[in-house]
Design a protein around this motif. Structure first.
Motif, PDB file in Angstrom:
ATOM      1  N   UNK A 148       0.828  -1.214   0.000  1.00 34.11           N
ATOM      2  CA  UNK A 148       0.000   0.000   0.000  1.00 34.11           C
ATOM      3  C   UNK A 148       0.863   1.266   0.000  1.00 34.11           C
ATOM      4  N   UNK A 149       1.868   1.381   0.890  1.00 33.46           N
ATOM      5  CA  UNK A 149       2.742   2.568   0.821  1.00 33.46           C
ATOM      6  C   UNK A 149       3.487   2.678  -0.504  1.00 33.46           C
ATOM      7  N   UNK A 150       3.964   1.540  -1.022  1.00 34.06           N
ATOM      8  CA  UNK A 150       4.679   1.561  -2.299  1.00 34.06           C
ATOM      9  C   UNK A 150       3.757   2.038  -3.415  1.00 34.06           C
ATOM     10  N   UNK A 151       2.517   1.568  -3.389  1.00 30.07           N
ATOM     11  CA  UNK A 151       1.551   1.975  -4.410  1.00 30.07           C
ATOM     12  C   UNK A 151       1.294   3.480  -4.346  1.00 30.07           C
ATOM     13  N   UNK A 152       1.091   3.996  -3.152  1.00 36.31           N
ATOM     14  CA  UNK A 152       0.811   5.426  -2.987  1.00 36.31           C
ATOM     15  C   UNK A 152       2.003   6.269  -3.434  1.00 36.31           C
ATOM     16  N   UNK A 155      -3.125  -6.678  -6.758  1.00 36.34           N
ATOM     17  CA  UNK A 155      -2.588  -7.559  -5.718  1.00 36.34           C
ATOM     18  C   UNK A 155      -3.088  -7.128  -4.337  1.00 36.34           C
ATOM     19  N   UNK A 156      -3.130  -5.835  -4.105  1.00 37.10           N
ATOM     20  CA  UNK A 156      -3.609  -5.316  -2.817  1.00 37.10           C
ATOM     21  C   UNK A 156      -5.076  -5.685  -2.603  1.00 37.10           C
ATOM     22  N   UNK A 157      -5.882  -5.515  -3.640  1.00 36.97           N
ATOM     23  CA  UNK A 157      -7.315  -5.817  -3.535  1.00 36.97           C
ATOM     24  C   UNK A 157      -7.545  -7.291  -3.221  1.00 36.97           C
ATOM     25  N   UNK A 158      -6.804  -8.161  -3.894  1.00 37.43           N
ATOM     26  CA  UNK A 158      -6.945  -9.601  -3.649  1.00 37.43           C
ATOM     27  C   UNK A 158      -6.571  -9.944  -2.212  1.00 37.43           C
TER      28      UNK A 158
END
Length: 276
Positions: free
Chosen positions: A21-25, A70-73
């Motif tokens: 999540x932090x990497x995505x943001x 990937x996060x959603x899954x």
């Protein structure tokens, strides 16, 4: 489910929550910011600005259609990939194109660096804004057309979005995965070497420490590429070559764990590459 599988599943969930999540943001805001900066009027006419803009857009595709999915899954247990055949095909198509175009424009930046430092006037004259725009448009279209095979070769099977690996497509996709990963590395190494040779021969940098700085930055770029991209390619080749094997539940979970870890390196690369 065995103890090993349960432990790995728990680790996967924690990684998705506290790392992805932090990497995505960071990656989303970072790549958007880079795109805006290189679009400013003061940089717009710089030859490599367009390369950086398209590379940032490509990395956004990787983060959205790879990392976010990937996060959603992991957080909801709902896999959008298998919710419809359309999402399965186009998510794969956009994700892979994002990876390829990101690497492709990294190569073009390296080649342009070699051209502008060349002592040969004819080669230097090839590095123009018009040529940059032409290469960007043509090469992007070529890759988008070539990768249509992803729309044809992928489908939903056994509750998973996967390729039709019981046919010739398995061999093709394995070879394809190796080429799109190793070729950029080879190109990057070759043109970095040629650029340093140009600088030495042409005395474009009078101070030795400036040349050493370029060498150091180039080596960091190559090492980071190897560490963040090659592991995922290695896993992909392994997964493809064992796609038709019967695996135990522990093996499946272990493979999923390795896949996540190598994918995380790729997502991290796409999130912070422009800052290296």
């Amino acid at each position: 489910m065995s103890t090993l599988a349960e432990q790995l599943q728990k680790i996967l969930l924690n990684i998705s929550q506290y790392y992805l999540i932090p990497i995505f943001i960071v990656g989303i805001f970072g790549n958007i910011f880079n795109g805006i900066v290189f679009s400013w009027s003061t940089l717009r006419n710089n030859r490599c600005s367009l390369y950086f803009i398209i590379a940032s857009m490509a990395q956004l595709f990787v983060l959205v259609f790879g990392c976010l999915f990937r996060i959603i899954v992991s957080l909801t247990g709902f896999d959008l990939n298998v919710s419809s055949l359309f999402i399965c095909k186009f998510r794969t198509y956009l994700f892979v194109n994002g990876i390829i175009l990101s690497r492709h424009f990294l190569c073009l930046i390296s080649i342009d660096r070699w051209m502008v430092t060349s002592t040969n006037v004819s080669i230097r004259n090839l590095s123009t804004l018009r040529m940059t725009r032409l290469l960007t448009i043509i090469s992007t279209i070529i890759w988008l057309l070539f990768n249509i095979h992803l729309l044809i070769g992928f489908h939903i099977e056994h509750n998973s979005c996967t390729g039709n690996f019981e046919t010739f497509y398995l061999s093709f996709f394995t070879f394809f995965s190796l080429i799109v990963s190793l070729a950029p590395l080879i190109i990057l190494m070759i043109f970095t070497t040629l650029t340093l040779k140009n600088i030495t021969n042409g005395r474009l940098m009078r101070r030795r420490n400036q040349k050493n700085q370029l060498l150091r930055l180039s080596m960091i770029q190559i090492i980071v590429y190897i560490l963040s991209n090659i592991p995922n390619t290695t896993y992909t080749v392994y997964a493809l070559t064992t796609a038709n094997y019967n695996k135990t539940n522990d093996q499946i979970v272990t493979d999923g764990f390795i896949n996540l870890m190598t994918s995380n390196l790729l997502y991290t690369y796409c999130a912070v590459r422009e800052n290296l």
